[in-house]
Motif scaffolding. Structure first.
Motif, PDB file in Angstrom:
ATOM      1  N   PHE A  26       0.820  -1.210   0.000  1.00 26.66           N
ATOM      2  CA  PHE A  26       0.000   0.000   0.000  1.00 26.66           C
ATOM      3  C   PHE A  26       0.853   1.259   0.000  1.00 26.66           C
ATOM      4  N   LYS A  27       1.983   1.217   0.661  1.00 21.09           N
ATOM      5  CA  LYS A  27       2.877   2.379   0.630  1.00 21.09           C
ATOM      6  C   LYS A  27       3.384   2.616  -0.790  1.00 21.09           C
ATOM      7  N   GLY A  28       3.804   1.552  -1.458  1.00 21.20           N
ATOM      8  CA  GLY A  28       4.275   1.691  -2.832  1.00 21.20           C
ATOM      9  C   GLY A  28       3.179   2.163  -3.767  1.00 21.20           C
ATOM     10  N   LEU A  29       1.970   1.624  -3.586  1.00 18.17           N
ATOM     11  CA  LEU A  29       0.843   2.039  -4.416  1.00 18.17           C
ATOM     12  C   LEU A  29       0.520   3.514  -4.189  1.00 18.17           C
ATOM     13  N   SER A  30       0.573   3.956  -2.932  1.00 22.83           N
ATOM     14  CA  SER A  30       0.308   5.364  -2.627  1.00 22.83           C
ATOM     15  C   SER A  30       1.345   6.278  -3.274  1.00 22.83           C
ATOM     16  N   ILE A  31       2.620   5.891  -3.202  1.00 26.83           N
ATOM     17  CA  ILE A  31       3.681   6.712  -3.797  1.00 26.83           C
ATOM     18  C   ILE A  31       3.499   6.806  -5.301  1.00 26.83           C
ATOM     19  N   THR A  32       3.266   5.676  -5.957  1.00 23.29           N
ATOM     20  CA  THR A  32       3.136   5.706  -7.421  1.00 23.29           C
ATOM     21  C   THR A  32       1.885   6.465  -7.856  1.00 23.29           C
ATOM     22  N   ASN A  33       0.803   6.363  -7.087  1.00 20.02           N
ATOM     23  CA  ASN A  33      -0.393   7.151  -7.416  1.00 20.02           C
ATOM     24  C   ASN A  33      -0.103   8.647  -7.305  1.00 20.02           C
ATOM     25  N   LEU A  34       0.647   9.047  -6.272  1.00 25.24           N
ATOM     26  CA  LEU A  34       0.990  10.454  -6.104  1.00 25.24           C
ATOM     27  C   LEU A  34       1.914  10.939  -7.222  1.00 25.24           C
ATOM     28  N   VAL A  35       2.828  10.084  -7.676  1.00 28.51           N
ATOM     29  CA  VAL A  35       3.707  10.456  -8.786  1.00 28.51           C
ATOM     30  C   VAL A  35       2.870  10.723 -10.044  1.00 28.51           C
ATOM     31  N   ARG A  36       1.897   9.848 -10.303  1.00 21.39           N
ATOM     32  CA  ARG A  36       1.026  10.057 -11.479  1.00 21.39           C
ATOM     33  C   ARG A  36       0.231  11.355 -11.341  1.00 21.39           C
ATOM     34  N   GLU A  37      -0.339  11.554 -10.160  1.00 21.60           N
ATOM     35  CA  GLU A  37      -1.178  12.736  -9.954  1.00 21.60           C
ATOM     36  C   GLU A  37      -0.372  14.030 -10.036  1.00 21.60           C
ATOM     37  N   ALA A  38       0.908  13.978  -9.693  1.00 20.85           N
ATOM     38  CA  ALA A  38       1.751  15.178  -9.725  1.00 20.85           C
ATOM     39  C   ALA A  38       2.068  15.631 -11.135  1.00 20.85           C
ATOM     40  N   LYS A  39       1.908  14.712 -12.114  1.00 20.85           N
ATOM     41  CA  LYS A  39       2.165  15.039 -13.530  1.00 20.85           C
ATOM     42  C   LYS A  39       3.530  15.730 -13.695  1.00 20.85           C
ATOM     43  N   ILE A  40       4.547  15.106 -13.159  1.00 19.91           N
ATOM     44  CA  ILE A  40       5.905  15.648 -13.213  1.00 19.91           C
ATOM     45  C   ILE A  40       6.409  15.629 -14.655  1.00 19.91           C
ATOM     46  N   LYS A  41       6.863  16.738 -15.114  1.00 18.01           N
ATOM     47  CA  LYS A  41       7.355  16.832 -16.480  1.00 18.01           C
ATOM     48  C   LYS A  41       8.593  15.948 -16.636  1.00 18.01           C
ATOM     49  N   GLY A  42       8.553  15.064 -17.623  1.00 17.03           N
ATOM     50  CA  GLY A  42       9.661  14.156 -17.865  1.00 17.03           C
ATOM     51  C   GLY A  42       9.388  12.729 -17.449  1.00 17.03           C
ATOM     52  N   VAL A  43       8.394  12.504 -16.578  1.00 15.26           N
ATOM     53  CA  VAL A  43       8.052  11.144 -16.170  1.00 15.26           C
ATOM     54  C   VAL A  43       7.313  10.449 -17.316  1.00 15.26           C
ATOM     55  N   THR A  44       7.802   9.276 -17.697  1.00 17.13           N
ATOM     56  CA  THR A  44       7.210   8.555 -18.832  1.00 17.13           C
ATOM     57  C   THR A  44       6.483   7.281 -18.425  1.00 17.13           C
ATOM     58  N   GLU A  45       6.806   6.738 -17.259  1.00 15.59           N
ATOM     59  CA  GLU A  45       6.168   5.492 -16.833  1.00 15.59           C
ATOM     60  C   GLU A  45       6.316   5.318 -15.326  1.00 15.59           C
ATOM     61  N   VAL A  46       5.271   4.774 -14.705  1.00 17.36           N
ATOM     62  CA  VAL A  46       5.287   4.509 -13.265  1.00 17.36           C
ATOM     63  C   VAL A  46       4.794   3.087 -13.051  1.00 17.36           C
ATOM     64  N   CYS A  47       5.530   2.316 -12.279  1.00 21.29           N
ATOM     65  CA  CYS A  47       5.192   0.904 -12.095  1.00 21.29           C
ATOM     66  C   CYS A  47       5.246   0.519 -10.622  1.00 21.29           C
ATOM     67  N   ALA A  48       4.096   0.095 -10.082  1.00 18.39           N
ATOM     68  CA  ALA A  48       4.041  -0.431  -8.717  1.00 18.39           C
ATOM     69  C   ALA A  48       4.270  -1.928  -8.762  1.00 18.39           C
ATOM     70  N   ALA A  49       4.962  -2.464  -7.757  1.00 19.44           N
ATOM     71  CA  ALA A  49       5.220  -3.902  -7.675  1.00 19.44           C
ATOM     72  C   ALA A  49       4.896  -4.398  -6.277  1.00 19.44           C
ATOM     73  N   ASN A  50       5.297  -5.644  -5.976  1.00 24.46           N
ATOM     74  CA  ASN A  50       4.884  -6.281  -4.736  1.00 24.46           C
ATOM     75  C   ASN A  50       5.314  -5.501  -3.495  1.00 24.46           C
ATOM     76  N   ALA A  51       6.578  -5.191  -3.395  1.00 23.28           N
ATOM     77  CA  ALA A  51       7.095  -4.433  -2.250  1.00 23.28           C
ATOM     78  C   ALA A  51       8.120  -3.416  -2.731  1.00 23.28           C
ATOM     79  N   SER A  52       7.907  -2.913  -3.934  1.00 22.76           N
ATOM     80  CA  SER A  52       8.827  -1.949  -4.533  1.00 22.76           C
ATOM     81  C   SER A  52       8.088  -1.170  -5.616  1.00 22.76           C
ATOM     82  N   PHE A  53       8.776  -0.223  -6.226  1.00 24.10           N
ATOM     83  CA  PHE A  53       8.193   0.524  -7.338  1.00 24.10           C
ATOM     84  C   PHE A  53       9.320   1.107  -8.176  1.00 24.10           C
ATOM     85  N   GLN A  54       8.966   1.540  -9.382  1.00 21.95           N
ATOM     86  CA  GLN A  54       9.954   2.127 -10.265  1.00 21.95           C
ATOM     87  C   GLN A  54       9.318   3.268 -11.051  1.00 21.95           C
ATOM     88  N   VAL A  55      10.076   4.328 -11.211  1.00 21.54           N
ATOM     89  CA  VAL A  55       9.632   5.488 -11.983  1.00 21.54           C
ATOM     90  C   VAL A  55      10.616   5.687 -13.132  1.00 21.54           C
TER      91      VAL A  55
END
Length: 288
Positions: A26-55
């Motif tokens: 849930f922490k990883g999902l929350s972080i990746t959702n916030l990254v998407r919502e922030a619409k950071i210029k330059g971000v091309t993909e956001v991926c949540a995983a089991n206990a990790s994430f990648q931007v």
């Protein structure tokens, strides 16, 4: 504490915990959702995983150190926000002990820990169940949460909503198979999976579902908006079916008339921790 690292020039990787837990997910999902919502210029993909994430980002648009700093800021926000998601629950009908996975597993017994029986036999033994029927009942007895989608297109990783000591555990084959039926319902480690396409694999095979979960042609009614059915945070409720029901559903799928049972649901991690059974009943009650 989250361990951060750069993946080449274009990725920020965050490892939240060394093993899967609902809190880490849930922490990883929350972080990746916030990254998407922030619409950071330059971000091309956001991926949540089991206990990790990648931007993934474009380093010509945003510098790696700046990207990492922004992600860390959003992590602080995620830690203090509600662990709440608006999501879905999907019913997945399963024909357990079907003839197709049986034929496949028998072709690869020399790669298995216990060539004397089936994958269900082996998983039942090491988990302490007296019969395969008891293992199957435990498998479909409570919902599962989708913690990741990937490895191959549309393949979900599922984590069961039970206490840790009740998690079904089963190692992968000693050597991977070169064949697995499409839509095979399987298990490896603490994770369930549904093979979205036919191909190689090593998870223990339990059965097969008629429900299409990946359709590049998008001809199935429930896949008109997206060729991939699942996303992290979705829930799955398995329902056992017999051969006649499977055949009838498969005919509906072939005619592109199959109606998937999908319900919208609001899930709170805090509510689940306070009242696990009540929360599960609410999840299941959201199915149409």
């Amino acid at each position: 504490m989250t361990r951060y690292a750069f993946g080449g020039d274009e990725h920020v990787y965050g490892e939240l915990a060394p093993e899967m837990s609902l809190d880490a997910f849930f922490k990883g999902l929350s972080i990746t959702n916030l990254v998407r919502e922030a619409k950071i210029k330059g971000v091309t993909e956001v991926c949540a995983a089991n206990a990790s994430f990648q931007v993934r980002f474009d380093p010509d648009v945003i510098k790696p150190d700046d990207m990492l700093a922004l992600v860390k800021e959003l992590e602080e926000e995620a830690e203090h926000g509600p662990q709440l998601i608006e999501t879905r629950i999907v019913e997945v009908p399963v024909f357990y002990e079907d003839p197709w996975t049986y034929e496949t597993l028998m072709r690869f017994r020399e790669r298995h820990q216990d060539p004397s029986g089936t994958d269900l036999d082996y998983t039942r033994k090491i988990n302490g169940y007296a019969t395969n029927a008891e293992l199957i009942a435990a498998h479909h007895g409570t919902p599962w949460i989708i913690s990741m989608v990937g490895f191959v297109a549309g393949l979900p990783w599922l984590y069961q909503l039970v206490e840790r000591e009740k998690q079904i555990q089963s190692p992968k084959y000693l050597r991977p198979r070169t064949d697995t039926p499409k839509l095979c319902v399987a298990h490896g480690g603490a994770f369930g999976s549904i093979y979205s396409v036919r191909g190689a694999g090593g998870y223990q095979m339990f059965g097969v579902t008629p429900l299409p979960i990946y359709d590049p042609s998008q001809t199935q009614p429930h896949l008109k908006e997206n060729m991939v059915l699942f996303k992290p945070g979705d829930f799955v409720r398995y329902r056992p079916i017999d051969r006649a029901t499977y055949d009838a559903m498969a005919a509906e799928v072939e005619a592109c008339r199959f109606e998937a049972r999908i319900g919208k649901v609001r899930f709170s991690l805090d509510e689940y921790k306070a009242d696990r059974l009540g929360t599960i009943r609410k999840l299941e009650g959201a199915l149409p």
